[in-house]
Design a protein around this motif. Structure first.
Motif, short mmCIF file in Angstrom:
data_model
loop_
_atom_site.label_atom_id
_atom_site.label_comp_id
_atom_site.label_asym_id
_atom_site.label_seq_id
_atom_site.Cartn_x
_atom_site.Cartn_y
_atom_site.Cartn_z
N ILE A 283 -2.87 -1.27 17.35
CA ILE A 283 -1.63 -2.03 17.22
C ILE A 283 -1.26 -2.04 15.74
O ILE A 283 -2.08 -2.40 14.89
CB ILE A 283 -1.78 -3.47 17.75
N GLU A 284 -0.04 -1.59 15.45
CA GLU A 284 0.45 -1.57 14.06
C GLU A 284 1.48 -2.67 13.89
O GLU A 284 2.40 -2.82 14.70
CB GLU A 284 1.07 -0.22 13.72
N ILE A 285 1.32 -3.45 12.81
CA ILE A 285 2.26 -4.51 12.47
C ILE A 285 2.97 -4.14 11.17
O ILE A 285 2.32 -3.80 10.18
CB ILE A 285 1.55 -5.86 12.33
N LYS A 286 4.30 -4.18 11.23
CA LYS A 286 5.12 -3.83 10.05
C LYS A 286 5.88 -5.05 9.57
O LYS A 286 6.40 -5.83 10.37
CB LYS A 286 6.09 -2.71 10.41
N CYS A 287 5.91 -5.20 8.26
CA CYS A 287 6.55 -6.37 7.65
C CYS A 287 7.66 -5.87 6.69
O CYS A 287 7.40 -5.07 5.79
CB CYS A 287 5.51 -7.19 6.89
N GLU A 288 8.89 -6.37 6.89
CA GLU A 288 10.03 -5.93 6.09
C GLU A 288 10.82 -7.13 5.56
O GLU A 288 10.98 -8.13 6.26
CB GLU A 288 10.99 -5.07 6.94
N LYS A 289 11.27 -6.99 4.32
CA LYS A 289 12.16 -8.02 3.73
C LYS A 289 13.04 -7.34 2.69
O LYS A 289 12.56 -6.51 1.90
CB LYS A 289 11.34 -9.14 3.09
N THR A 290 14.30 -7.66 2.73
CA THR A 290 15.24 -7.06 1.79
C THR A 290 14.80 -7.31 0.35
O THR A 290 14.49 -8.45 -0.03
CB THR A 290 16.66 -7.62 2.01
N GLY A 291 14.75 -6.23 -0.43
CA GLY A 291 14.36 -6.33 -1.83
C GLY A 291 12.87 -6.13 -2.05
O GLY A 291 12.41 -6.18 -3.19
N TYR A 292 12.14 -5.88 -0.95
CA TYR A 292 10.68 -5.69 -1.06
C TYR A 292 10.28 -4.42 -0.31
O TYR A 292 10.94 -4.00 0.64
CB TYR A 292 9.93 -6.89 -0.48
N TYR A 293 9.20 -3.83 -0.78
CA TYR A 293 8.68 -2.63 -0.10
C TYR A 293 8.13 -3.01 1.28
O TYR A 293 7.52 -4.07 1.47
CB TYR A 293 7.57 -1.98 -0.92
N THR A 294 8.36 -2.12 2.25
CA THR A 294 7.84 -2.32 3.61
C THR A 294 6.33 -2.08 3.61
O THR A 294 5.83 -1.13 3.00
CB THR A 294 8.52 -1.36 4.60
N GLN A 295 5.62 -2.94 4.31
CA GLN A 295 4.17 -2.78 4.44
C GLN A 295 3.79 -2.80 5.93
O GLN A 295 4.50 -3.36 6.76
CB GLN A 295 3.43 -3.91 3.71
N SER A 296 2.65 -2.19 6.22
CA SER A 296 2.17 -2.20 7.61
C SER A 296 0.64 -2.24 7.62
O SER A 296 -0.01 -1.80 6.66
CB SER A 296 2.66 -0.98 8.38
N LYS A 297 0.10 -2.75 8.70
CA LYS A 297 -1.35 -2.81 8.90
C LYS A 297 -1.66 -2.43 10.35
O LYS A 297 -0.89 -2.76 11.26
CB LYS A 297 -1.91 -4.21 8.59
#
Length: 321
Positions: A283-297
């Motif tokens: 299961i991959e979780i992706k985290c996004e927010k405007t003005g920040y780099y996207t990260q995933s685990k």
């Protein structure tokens, strides 16, 4: 006068001989007629009560020979002509239903979740062999499918045999032997194994190959997983997807959850997932927010099952202007 007595004596002797011969013919009459079919022993009552799922029974008469007698060596020219009462197919179907209900199986409970037990009757006959006596054989093939018609219990042959010495002209013995053979065939069915599929295990380890179908009939689908996903700064969008390297589980596109912080308790609904193939699923979780780099685990599903938790924290990094 002596001649008259001699003739009278001969007549009496012939009458006696004729009477004896007639008596012998009556004794040797083939035991034709009805065989009243019945179960000779009752099973343990309510042994399989309170199963999580019901079951439906389908019996098919697949006998190559329909005659109730195949071999009868007490006569060289004919065999007994027995008729089953009730008919063999209706008897097996009805009696097996009663047998299963007595044990506690819930028959015809819910068509959306009921399992299917398919029985093919291949032999049902009683024979007579000199030196052995009356000998009966009942054979059936049994298989079980889930409500999606997926085979879960491969075809198994069960057999019931019983014999008893006695007169070749005794219909009563033939009847008793055949009924006992049928009862032995019922006892030969692995009812414990069939009941296993109707009971939802308390742990996924107890049903390692049972696939998630979305119907809620696996321990995996009742395993609660605690989700705890957060980020700094908060308010980031969270997405998740399934990554699979096993053909039983399909890859999935990202699905939106909500914004951080995200905390909930969910159950698994990953189609095709089993305890045994969970090691090949992530299961991959992706985290996004405007003005920040996207990260995933990524998290291995086997570890999630063991820990009953998905916990992730994302320290977001601002994009360079």
């Amino acid at each position: 006068m002596k001649k008259i007595l001699t003739i009278a004596t001969l007549i009496v002797a012939l009458t006696v001989m004729s009477s004896c011969g007639s008596s012998r013919n009556v004794t040797l009459t083939l035991p034709n007629g009805l065989l009243n079919l019945a179960i000779t022993e009752n099973p343990i009552a309510d042994k399989y009560a309170n199963m999580d799922y019901g079951i439906r029974l389908n019996v098919v008469d697949a006998r190559a020979k329909m005659a109730l007698v195949h071999v009868y060596d007490a006569s060289t020219i004919s065999v007994p002509q027995f008729t089953a009462n009730p008919s063999v197919n209706s008897f097996v179907s009805e009696s097996m239903r009663r047998y299963m209900r007595t044990m506690g199986f819930n028959l015809d409970a819910d068509p959306s979740t009921d399992y299917w037990m398919e029985v093919s009757l291949t032999e049902f006959h009683v024979d007579y062999l000199s030196g052995i006596g009356w000998s009966a054989t009942v054979m059936m093939s049994v298989k079980v499918l889930d409500h999606n018609r997926t085979l879960v219990y491969p075809t198994v042959e069960v057999a019931g045999r019983y014999n008893m010495t006695g007169s070749a002209y005794s219909k009563d013995i033939a009847n008793r032997v055949l009924n006992q053979a049928y009862t032995e065939a019922l006892k030969d069915i692995d009812w414990d194994r069939i009941a296993f599929f109707l009971h939802r295990a308390s742990s996924p380890k107890q049903e390692p190959n049972k696939q998630v179908t979305g119907e809620g009939n696996t321990a995996l689908e009742h395993l609660t997983i605690h989700w705890d996903v957060n980020s700094r700064p908060q308010g980031a969008d969270i997405f998740w997807r399934v990554i699979s390297s096993t053909p039983e589980v399909k890859n999935q596109n990202y699905k939106y959850l909500q914004t951080t912080p995200y905390e909930t308790t969910e159950v698994f609904d990953i189609k095709g997932l089993t305890y045994n193939n969970a090691g090949n699923v992530q299961i991959e979780i992706k985290c996004e927010k405007t003005g920040y780099y996207t990260q995933s685990k990524k998290f291995n599903v086997s570890s999630i099952i063991e820990e009953k938790e998905i916990s992730a924290f994302f320290r977001l990094v601002a994009e360079e202007e």
